[in-house]
Design a protein around this motif. Structure first.
Motif, short mmCIF file in Angstrom:
data_model
loop_
_atom_site.label_atom_id
_atom_site.label_comp_id
_atom_site.label_asym_id
_atom_site.label_seq_id
_atom_site.Cartn_x
_atom_site.Cartn_y
_atom_site.Cartn_z
N ARG A 147 0.76 -1.13 -0.05
CA ARG A 147 0.02 -0.09 -0.10
C ARG A 147 0.85 1.20 0.14
O ARG A 147 0.36 2.23 -0.35
N MET A 148 2.04 1.16 0.68
CA MET A 148 2.92 2.37 0.50
C MET A 148 4.47 1.80 0.38
O MET A 148 4.53 0.38 0.67
N ILE A 260 0.55 3.00 7.16
CA ILE A 260 -0.44 3.00 5.97
C ILE A 260 -1.51 4.33 6.34
O ILE A 260 -1.70 4.82 5.45
N SER A 261 -1.55 4.38 7.45
CA SER A 261 -2.63 5.75 8.04
C SER A 261 -1.79 6.98 7.53
O SER A 261 -2.26 7.80 6.96
N SER A 263 0.49 7.22 5.22
CA SER A 263 0.62 7.25 3.80
C SER A 263 -0.77 7.91 3.22
O SER A 263 -0.81 8.50 2.37
N LEU A 264 -1.75 7.42 3.70
CA LEU A 264 -3.21 7.70 3.21
C LEU A 264 -3.25 9.15 3.63
O LEU A 264 -3.72 10.03 2.70
N ASP A 265 -2.86 9.68 4.85
CA ASP A 265 -3.05 11.24 4.91
C ASP A 265 -2.18 11.98 4.11
O ASP A 265 -2.69 13.08 3.59
N ALA A 267 -1.08 11.21 1.10
CA ALA A 267 -1.58 11.20 -0.17
C ALA A 267 -2.89 11.98 -0.42
O ALA A 267 -3.17 12.77 -1.38
N ARG A 268 -3.78 12.08 0.62
CA ARG A 268 -4.91 12.94 0.52
C ARG A 268 -4.51 14.41 0.59
O ARG A 268 -5.19 15.16 -0.33
#
Length: 285
Positions: A147-148, A260-261, A263-265, A267-268
């Protein structure tokens, strides 16, 4: 190849890379649940103790998932012997540390065969049996690195990214047949993954010593001290499969959840910062 069977108890699992690590833990959890396990490994003799403990519910078979010519015969024999395959677990894998420039074509292709082409072949071969019964589950062992990614593991992450993209589309295609797809994204678990006899490393280039040196040292230091418990991971996987609404992705471990959290932040935030550019590239109406 011949599989000795009686009547299958519970679900029938086909698990690759079952001789150690997550594969072994998932096999043990399935057996504890009363299920039947076909444990595939390159060295099936490593499973002799599990077979001896559960002679009526475990069959250990030899399978190298990169030998895609053998996959059809294995799946056909399992289906013939038990009448069904309820759960396929694509678990076989290994790590590779090396910068993108350090990684050779052979290293990248070998890892892609193991983490993507082998699992894809198993999926294609198992699906007709599951579609006929309109039930089943496919568990894809990915990684937080699916995922990252980070410096030092471009090849490993490339193979896991490929597996996740394949599986995300697969889940939509097979849901109408009652088949679940579960992508598992573990962090560092106490398996042999980081061991010197398991983890592979590309030949080093001096230019990347400062960048990758800490990565190589961290991987070596992890061996035997990883925070993740494989037995708890296996229990979580079984619980997710049994949930009324199973997730598509299951992240396992605090380290994976944190990474992952974040990375998602990130990316957003990046998307929002550049959204005006993204939306400004269509033809003027």
């Amino acid at each position: 190849m011949s599989i000795e069977t009686g009547a299958a108890s519970g679900r029938v699992w086909l698990i690759t890379g079952a001789s150690s690590g997550f594969g072994r833990a998932i096999a043990e959890a399935a057996l504890a649940a009363g299920d039947t396990v076909v444990a595939a490994a390159r060295r099936p003799e490593a499973l002799d103790d599990l077979v001896a403990a559960h002679p009526d519910r475990v069959n250990a078979i030899r399978l190298d998932v990169t030998d895609t010519t053998r996959i059809s015969a294995v799946v056909a024999e399992v289906a013939r012997s038990y009448g069904r395959i309820d759960v396929l677990v694509n678990n076989a894998g290994r790590g590779l540390v090396g910068a993108a420039e350090e990684t050779t074509d052979d290293e990248l292709r070998d890892l892609m065969d193991l983490h993507f082409f082998g699992p894809a072949a198993l999926v294609r071969t198992v699906l007709p049996h599951m579609r006929e019964r309109r039930s089943g589950a496919i568990v894809q062992l990915s990684s937080m690195g699916g995922r990252m990614s980070f410096a030092g593991v471009p090849a490993y992450s490339a193979t896991k990214f490929a597996l996740e993209g394949f599986s995300e589309a697969l889940a939509q295609e097979v849901a109408p047949f009652g088949i679940k797809v579960l992508i598992v994204e573990p962090g560092a678990f106490r398996t042999a993954f980081s061991g010197s006899g398991t983890l592979q490393e590309s030949a080093e280039l001096p230019a990347y010593a400062d960048i990758l040196g800490p990565v190589r040292e961290a991987q070596a230091a992890l061996d035997g001290t990883q925070p993740g418990d494989p037995a708890k991971a296996a229990a979580a996987i079984l619980a997710a499969l049994d949930a009324e609404k199973a997730p598509l992705r299951l992240t396992l471990g605090n380290d994976a959840a944190d990474a992952i959290s974040a990375s998602l932040d990130a990316a957003r935030a990046e998307f929002l910062a550049w959204e005006h550019v993204s939306r400004g590239t269509d033809f003027d109406s």
